[in-house]
Design a protein around this motif. Structure first.
Motif, mmCIF file in Angstrom:
data_model
loop_
_atom_site.group_PDB
_atom_site.id
_atom_site.type_symbol
_atom_site.label_atom_id
_atom_site.label_comp_id
_atom_site.label_asym_id
_atom_site.label_seq_id
_atom_site.Cartn_x
_atom_site.Cartn_y
_atom_site.Cartn_z
ATOM 1 N N VAL B 67 -16.222 0.446 -3.417
ATOM 2 C CA VAL B 67 -15.992 -0.107 -4.749
ATOM 3 C C VAL B 67 -14.519 -0.083 -5.150
ATOM 4 C CG1 VAL B 67 -16.372 2.012 -6.078
ATOM 5 C CG2 VAL B 67 -16.920 -0.181 -7.096
ATOM 6 N N PHE B 68 -13.796 0.943 -4.724
ATOM 7 C CA PHE B 68 -12.405 1.074 -5.143
ATOM 8 C C PHE B 68 -11.506 -0.043 -4.599
ATOM 9 C CE2 PHE B 68 -8.304 3.594 -5.216
ATOM 10 C CZ PHE B 68 -8.085 3.334 -6.548
ATOM 11 N N PRO B 69 -11.413 -0.185 -3.257
ATOM 12 C CA PRO B 69 -10.592 -1.301 -2.750
ATOM 13 C C PRO B 69 -11.084 -2.658 -3.223
ATOM 14 C CG PRO B 69 -11.799 -0.252 -0.957
ATOM 15 C CD PRO B 69 -11.947 0.633 -2.146
ATOM 16 N N LEU B 70 -12.391 -2.810 -3.334
ATOM 17 C CA LEU B 70 -12.948 -4.093 -3.744
ATOM 18 C C LEU B 70 -12.490 -4.459 -5.159
ATOM 19 C CD1 LEU B 70 -14.930 -6.301 -2.694
ATOM 20 C CD2 LEU B 70 -16.689 -5.193 -4.048
ATOM 21 N N LEU B 71 -12.655 -3.513 -6.065
ATOM 22 C CA LEU B 71 -12.328 -3.797 -7.463
ATOM 23 C C LEU B 71 -10.818 -3.969 -7.660
ATOM 24 C CD1 LEU B 71 -14.342 -4.182 -9.681
ATOM 25 C CD2 LEU B 71 -13.751 -1.950 -10.576
ATOM 26 N N ILE B 72 -10.047 -3.139 -6.974
ATOM 27 C CA ILE B 72 -8.589 -3.258 -7.070
ATOM 28 C C ILE B 72 -8.163 -4.647 -6.594
ATOM 29 C CG2 ILE B 72 -6.412 -2.474 -6.087
ATOM 30 C CD1 ILE B 72 -7.268 -0.474 -7.968
ATOM 31 N N GLY B 73 -8.729 -5.088 -5.475
ATOM 32 C CA GLY B 73 -8.389 -6.405 -4.945
ATOM 33 C C GLY B 73 -8.785 -7.514 -5.901
ATOM 34 N N ILE B 74 -9.985 -7.394 -6.475
ATOM 35 C CA ILE B 74 -10.462 -8.435 -7.384
ATOM 36 C C ILE B 74 -9.550 -8.536 -8.596
ATOM 37 C CG2 ILE B 74 -12.334 -9.101 -8.944
ATOM 38 C CD1 ILE B 74 -14.294 -7.861 -6.953
ATOM 39 N N VAL B 75 -9.159 -7.390 -9.129
ATOM 40 C CA VAL B 75 -8.365 -7.418 -10.354
ATOM 41 C C VAL B 75 -6.878 -7.640 -10.082
ATOM 42 C CG1 VAL B 75 -7.687 -6.130 -12.402
ATOM 43 C CG2 VAL B 75 -10.034 -5.987 -11.568
ATOM 44 N N PHE B 76 -6.312 -6.854 -9.162
ATOM 45 C CA PHE B 76 -4.859 -6.874 -9.015
ATOM 46 C C PHE B 76 -4.348 -7.746 -7.880
ATOM 47 C CE2 PHE B 76 -5.729 -2.739 -11.049
ATOM 48 C CZ PHE B 76 -5.075 -2.995 -12.240
ATOM 49 N N GLY B 77 -5.192 -8.093 -6.913
ATOM 50 C CA GLY B 77 -4.724 -8.974 -5.858
ATOM 51 C C GLY B 77 -4.880 -8.418 -4.459
ATOM 52 N N LEU B 78 -4.741 -9.322 -3.517
ATOM 53 C CA LEU B 78 -4.972 -9.056 -2.102
ATOM 54 C C LEU B 78 -4.120 -7.913 -1.572
ATOM 55 C CD1 LEU B 78 -6.964 -10.605 -0.451
ATOM 56 C CD2 LEU B 78 -5.157 -12.124 0.299
ATOM 57 N N ALA B 79 -2.848 -7.931 -1.919
ATOM 58 C CA ALA B 79 -1.931 -6.938 -1.358
ATOM 59 C C ALA B 79 -2.313 -5.522 -1.785
ATOM 60 C CB ALA B 79 -0.509 -7.247 -1.778
ATOM 61 N N PHE B 80 -2.679 -5.366 -3.076
ATOM 62 C CA PHE B 80 -3.092 -4.060 -3.564
ATOM 63 C C PHE B 80 -4.373 -3.612 -2.859
ATOM 64 C CE2 PHE B 80 -0.510 -5.614 -7.056
ATOM 65 C CZ PHE B 80 0.296 -4.516 -7.291
ATOM 66 N N GLY B 81 -5.321 -4.561 -2.741
ATOM 67 C CA GLY B 81 -6.588 -4.262 -2.067
ATOM 68 C C GLY B 81 -6.343 -3.807 -0.644
ATOM 69 N N ALA B 82 -5.452 -4.541 0.059
ATOM 70 C CA ALA B 82 -5.159 -4.213 1.451
ATOM 71 C C ALA B 82 -4.559 -2.824 1.553
ATOM 72 C CB ALA B 82 -4.206 -5.247 2.041
ATOM 73 N N GLY B 83 -3.668 -2.505 0.621
ATOM 74 C CA GLY B 83 -3.039 -1.193 0.628
ATOM 75 C C GLY B 83 -4.065 -0.084 0.526
ATOM 76 N N ILE B 84 -5.042 -0.270 -0.339
ATOM 77 C CA ILE B 84 -6.048 0.762 -0.543
ATOM 78 C C ILE B 84 -7.021 0.823 0.631
ATOM 79 C CG2 ILE B 84 -8.006 1.409 -1.993
ATOM 80 C CD1 ILE B 84 -6.165 0.379 -4.313
ATOM 81 N N ILE B 85 -7.307 -0.341 1.234
ATOM 82 C CA ILE B 85 -8.171 -0.334 2.413
ATOM 83 C C ILE B 85 -7.520 0.489 3.522
ATOM 84 C CG2 ILE B 85 -9.077 -1.749 4.294
ATOM 85 C CD1 ILE B 85 -9.664 -3.899 2.286
ATOM 86 N N ILE B 86 -6.239 0.235 3.744
ATOM 87 C CA ILE B 86 -5.528 0.962 4.800
ATOM 88 C C ILE B 86 -5.592 2.460 4.544
ATOM 89 C CG2 ILE B 86 -3.239 1.389 5.781
ATOM 90 C CD1 ILE B 86 -2.708 -1.640 5.213
ATOM 91 N N GLN B 87 -5.362 2.829 3.289
ATOM 92 C CA GLN B 87 -5.414 4.233 2.906
ATOM 93 C C GLN B 87 -6.801 4.814 3.166
ATOM 94 O OE1 GLN B 87 -2.700 5.768 2.076
ATOM 95 N NE2 GLN B 87 -3.857 7.687 2.032
ATOM 96 N N SER B 88 -7.850 4.045 2.771
ATOM 97 C CA SER B 88 -9.219 4.539 2.924
ATOM 98 C C SER B 88 -9.608 4.653 4.391
ATOM 99 C CB SER B 88 -10.206 3.599 2.225
ATOM 100 O OG SER B 88 -9.796 3.342 0.919
ATOM 101 N N VAL B 89 -9.109 3.725 5.217
ATOM 102 C CA VAL B 89 -9.425 3.786 6.642
ATOM 103 C C VAL B 89 -8.839 5.049 7.240
ATOM 104 C CG1 VAL B 89 -8.966 2.724 8.881
ATOM 105 C CG2 VAL B 89 -9.665 1.305 6.964
#
Lengths: 140, 164
Positions: B67-89
């Motif tokens: 939910v976290f990377p998904l929502l961040i990406g939806i609201v703030f944009g692809l780059a933010f989402g990608a950053g959080i995905i990398i962190q979560s991985v």
């Protein structure tokens, strides 16, 4: 405690920074398209591409908007839309198509970081953009 | 044959006034949005919103922590989402399927606030825009989730780790 004033200031600065980024893109594109509009070039491209654009309910000249949006970004497309005379229906169709797919070069680079096939993702975006435009034309 | 159908000065005036009007409209919308988003970010309002959206993740075939990377990406944009995905991985939080589904959803539907409002600024109905985008993203993500190969569902994420 949270400093409301500081958050507001930071938000404002971000807004100004973003606005400046937009201006740097929109103004040149606006000039470019306005210039193009007064040459035979846009007319020629329009005629060439209009049979396809008709399927999407768009005039030939709005192809320049799609090219700008796909290749550069939404703001460039916006500059192009503003400099052409398009109906609200056309603008809505373009907006729907472009919200599905835009800034291919930059966003493909970003989505590479996801670690999965970017060509599949780009293909998915492009196809859904075209389909969305087609459906929008039928429904609106 | 004449190359231009009007004088250069007319073209320049047209460009100047037209681009100025467009920019004023956009700036009037962008700046308030940026201020609001700053408040959401700095006051950690996101945490509260996250809980509400967890069931949505489950519905789309992802695990709740997506939910976290998904929502961040939806609201703030692809780059933010990608950053959080990398962190979560890195923290072993997401499976390959999670990442796959998040990516599919996010490439179709990201930075929805900004992207929607810049078109609203020129008179487009934002609800149509936002609705069609979210609808398509949900349908396609669901389809991918249903047809995702079962054998890969628990696959190791080492190959993704090496990329990031």
């Amino acid at each position: 405690m949270v400093n409301v004033q500081q958050i507001f200031k930071r938000g404002l600065m971000n807004g100004l920074k973003t606005s400046w980024e937009l201006i740097k893109i929109i103004v040149p594109v606006y000039f470019f398209v306005t210039f193009l509009k007064h040459t035979p070039a846009l007319n020629y491209i329009s005629k060439l591409i209009s049979p396809f654009m008709e399927l999407l309910g768009l005039s030939g000249e709005s192809s320049i908007v799609l090219v700008m949006g796909y290749a550069l970004n939404l703001y460039a497309a916006l500059g192009a839309i503003a400099s052409l005379t398009l109906s609200l229906k056309e603008i809505t169709i373009l907006a729907i198509m472009l919200s599905f797919a835009h800034s291919f070069f930059i966003e493909t680079a970003v989505s590479k970081k996801f670690g999965i096939s970017t060509s599949a993702l780009t293909f998915l975006r492009f196809v859904s953009s075209i389909i969305a435009g087609f459906i929008a034309n039928l429904l609106l | 044959m004449k190359f231009l159908d009007t004088s250069l000065s007319i073209i320049i005036t047209e460009s100047l006034t037209g681009s100025f009007n467009t920019i004023t409209n956009i700036v009037l919308i962008v700046i308030p949005i940026m201020v609001i988003m700053q408040f959401v970010r700095d006051l950690n309002l996101l945490d509260k919103i996250l809980g509400i959206f967890q069931p949505v993740c489950t519905f789309l075939g992802m695990r709740k922590r997506a939910v976290f990377p998904l929502l961040i990406g939806i609201v703030f944009g692809l780059a933010f989402g990608a950053g959080i995905i990398i962190q979560s991985v890195k923290e072993d939080k997401l499976s390959k399927k999670d990442i796959y589904l998040i990516s599919v959803f996010l490439v179709l539907c990201h930075a929805v606030i900004e992207d929607t409002f810049i078109f609203v600024a020129i008179g487009v109905n934002g609800w149509i825009l936002l609705g069609s985008r979210i609808f398509a993203a949900i349908v396609i993500t669901l389809l991918v989730s249903i047809f995702y190969p079962k054998s890969e569902e628990v696959a190791a994420i080492e190959d993704i780790k090496t990329i990031s």
